[in-house]
Design a protein around this motif. Structure first.
Motif, PDB file in Angstrom:
ATOM      1  N   ARG A  70      27.062  90.143   2.447  1.00 22.78           N
ATOM      2  CA  ARG A  70      28.202  89.330   2.004  1.00 22.78           C
ATOM      3  C   ARG A  70      28.626  89.719   0.595  1.00 22.78           C
ATOM      4  O   ARG A  70      29.826  89.913   0.315  1.00 22.78           O
ATOM      5  CB  ARG A  70      27.811  87.851   2.046  1.00 22.78           C
ATOM      6  CG  ARG A  70      28.917  86.900   1.621  1.00 22.78           C
ATOM      7  CD  ARG A  70      28.406  85.491   1.412  1.00 22.78           C
ATOM      8  NE  ARG A  70      27.515  85.403   0.248  1.00 22.78           N
ATOM      9  CZ  ARG A  70      26.914  84.281  -0.147  1.00 22.78           C
ATOM     10  NH1 ARG A  70      27.089  83.165   0.541  1.00 22.78           N
ATOM     11  NH2 ARG A  70      26.146  84.286  -1.218  1.00 22.78           N
ATOM     12  N   VAL A  75      36.502  92.411   4.006  1.00 24.36           N
ATOM     13  CA  VAL A  75      35.495  91.892   4.928  1.00 24.36           C
ATOM     14  C   VAL A  75      34.907  90.606   4.355  1.00 24.36           C
ATOM     15  O   VAL A  75      34.355  90.596   3.255  1.00 24.36           O
ATOM     16  CB  VAL A  75      34.362  92.920   5.163  1.00 24.36           C
ATOM     17  CG1 VAL A  75      33.252  92.321   5.998  1.00 24.36           C
ATOM     18  CG2 VAL A  75      34.927  94.171   5.823  1.00 24.36           C
ATOM     19  N   ALA A  79      30.171  93.264   0.378  1.00 21.79           N
ATOM     20  CA  ALA A  79      31.551  93.270   0.874  1.00 21.79           C
ATOM     21  C   ALA A  79      32.491  92.674  -0.172  1.00 21.79           C
ATOM     22  O   ALA A  79      33.592  93.188  -0.401  1.00 21.79           O
ATOM     23  CB  ALA A  79      31.639  92.493   2.184  1.00 21.79           C
ATOM     24  N   CYS A 110      30.429  93.291  13.648  1.00 20.91           N
ATOM     25  CA  CYS A 110      30.987  91.972  13.322  1.00 20.91           C
ATOM     26  C   CYS A 110      29.959  90.853  13.410  1.00 20.91           C
ATOM     27  O   CYS A 110      30.222  89.743  12.934  1.00 20.91           O
ATOM     28  CB  CYS A 110      32.186  91.652  14.209  1.00 20.91           C
ATOM     29  SG  CYS A 110      31.794  91.581  15.975  1.00 20.91           S
ATOM     30  N   ASN A 164      31.242  88.631  10.617  1.00 17.72           N
ATOM     31  CA  ASN A 164      32.494  89.039   9.992  1.00 17.72           C
ATOM     32  C   ASN A 164      33.522  88.019  10.479  1.00 17.72           C
ATOM     33  O   ASN A 164      33.958  88.051  11.627  1.00 17.72           O
ATOM     34  CB  ASN A 164      32.865  90.453  10.448  1.00 17.72           C
ATOM     35  CG  ASN A 164      34.175  90.933   9.866  1.00 17.72           C
ATOM     36  OD1 ASN A 164      35.145  90.190   9.781  1.00 17.72           O
ATOM     37  ND2 ASN A 164      34.229  92.210   9.505  1.00 17.72           N
ATOM     38  N   ILE A 186      32.063  87.882   4.991  1.00 17.85           N
ATOM     39  CA  ILE A 186      30.828  87.653   5.738  1.00 17.85           C
ATOM     40  C   ILE A 186      30.370  86.211   5.535  1.00 17.85           C
ATOM     41  O   ILE A 186      30.384  85.705   4.405  1.00 17.85           O
ATOM     42  CB  ILE A 186      29.697  88.602   5.280  1.00 17.85           C
ATOM     43  CG1 ILE A 186      30.147  90.065   5.385  1.00 17.85           C
ATOM     44  CG2 ILE A 186      28.419  88.354   6.072  1.00 17.85           C
ATOM     45  CD1 ILE A 186      30.490  90.507   6.773  1.00 17.85           C
ATOM     46  N   GLY A 236      32.045  96.496   7.581  1.00 16.43           N
ATOM     47  CA  GLY A 236      32.934  96.154   8.684  1.00 16.43           C
ATOM     48  C   GLY A 236      32.691  96.984   9.930  1.00 16.43           C
ATOM     49  O   GLY A 236      33.509  96.967  10.856  1.00 16.43           O
TER      50      GLY A 236
END
Length: 361
Positions: free
Chosen positions: A243, A253, A246, A230, A135, A255, A227
């Motif tokens: 990824r 977030v 998000a 991390c 993150n 990624i 989230g």
């Protein structure tokens, strides 16, 4: 395990005559192909496709080693494939029935030969790496703009992990992935099968163990996307899923995934034909269909994984072929490594070591 069965039907005229009822049974990982390809296969070949899915190599291996799986094509990962070849679970491919073998990528084939000498029993379907997902915002906040997010230092240096523990770190619960990574960090051969060398992994994990929130091989996907953590050490495809989830959720977030610059492990999912396949001829038809450049590209464009088909690359969308997290640049590719399965005696040592590492005792 919950297993879903997808049965597609098609009755096409082949050469002006109705196709004789024929079927091929395929057993693949969950959510690992564009289902439009399955329909296309039936329409083009007149062969009925029975398509089942599994969610772990162990489930597949149990079926394979018990014999009589009933499947014509299965998709084990490289190290499991090797063990199953030795056990006599697969039949050799007939190149005469696979003209699209010419489309395969020699760079990947050279790597998969470690599991399947001369690639006699399998073709590559998808491949990727084991690396680090972060993150970006949270890690930068804790470690600064120069945080080593592309390095094993991020997860194996205690001073970094102590800070990252504030936002959560997950490691794969997979000793065949994690121990070679630790050995690489130490400058040892990640493919070592020497118990004394393998034992050195403990000195990497012990100092950071207090800061590892969980060892798990799938929970990190949602945890990273939401989230809740991390950092995750995991498989490239999983972290790229996180990824994308998000991004779709637009939850703030961001990624990022990196194969560690020190060198990262490659994984391969291979398509093979069981020795007792009910319809090996139709199995070859299916494999040849998958190796068609446009078909293989459609599969990669759907799952966002790299494949071992060189000819497919011109048909890949830019989000796939242009993403170095999926198709690494040449420098990264040259720095990737593969590992062999541990012999039984060494495997027992590895299992005990991993249990000790996870328990923190």
């Amino acid at each position: 395990m919950k297993t879903y069965t997808l049965t597609l039907t098609a009755a096409l005229a082949l050469g002006g005559a109705a196709a004789i009822a024929e079927e091929v049974r395929v057993y693949n990982w969950s959510d690992y192909i564009d289902e439009e390809l399955l329909t296309k296969f039936e329409e083009e070949t007149g062969i009925d496709l029975i398509y089942d899915v599994f969610d772990s190599n162990e489930v597949l291996e149990t079926k394979m080693l018990a014999g009589g799986s009933g499947y014509d094509v299965v998709v084990p990962s490289g190290t499991f494939l090797q063990r199953q070849i030795v056990a006599g679970a697969f039949q050799k491919l007939d190149p005469a029935q696979l003209p699209n073998l010419a489309n395969m990528w020699d760079v990947v084939e050279k790597r998969t030969e470690q599991y399947d000498p001369e690639n006699a029993y399998s073709i590559n379907y998808m491949w990727g790496t084991t690396g680090i997902g972060v993150n970006v915002g949270k890690v930068t906040e804790l470690l600064g703009e120069d945080a080593p997010i592309d390095s094993l230092d991020l997860v194996f240096k205690p001073e970094n992990m102590e800070k990252l523990a504030q936002c959560g770190v997950h490691f794969l619960d997979a000793p065949a992935e994690m121990i070679p990574m630790a050995l690489k960090f130490l400058g040892e051969d990640p493919d070592s099968q020497d118990p004394d060398v393998i034992a050195r992994a403990e000195e990497v994990f012990v100092p950071v163990r207090p800061y590892i929130q969980k060892f798990h091989s799938s929970e990190y996907i949602n945890a990273l996307a939401n989230g809740d953590i991390c950092v995750a050490v995991g498989w490239s495809g999983d972290i790229l899923q996180a990824r994308d989830r998000a991004a779709e959720a637009d939850n703030g977030v961001e990624i990022a995934y990196h194969a560690a610059k020190e060198g990262a492990q490659m994984w391969f999912d291979q398509m093979a034909i069981p020795v007792d396949a009910p319809n090996p001829k139709a199995a070859h038809v299916f494999l040849n269909f998958i190796m068609d450049a446009q078909n293989m590209a459609a599969a990669s464009n759907y799952v966002y994984y790299a494949n071992g088909n060189k000819a497919s690359q011109e048909f890949l969308v830019e989000d796939v072929i242009g993403d170095t997290a999926i198709y690494p640049d040449q420098e990264t590719l040259d720095n990737l490594f593969t590992t062999r399965p541990y012999p039984a005696k060494v495997q027992r040592t590895v299992t005990r070591l991993w249990t000790k590492i996870k328990s923190g005792t």
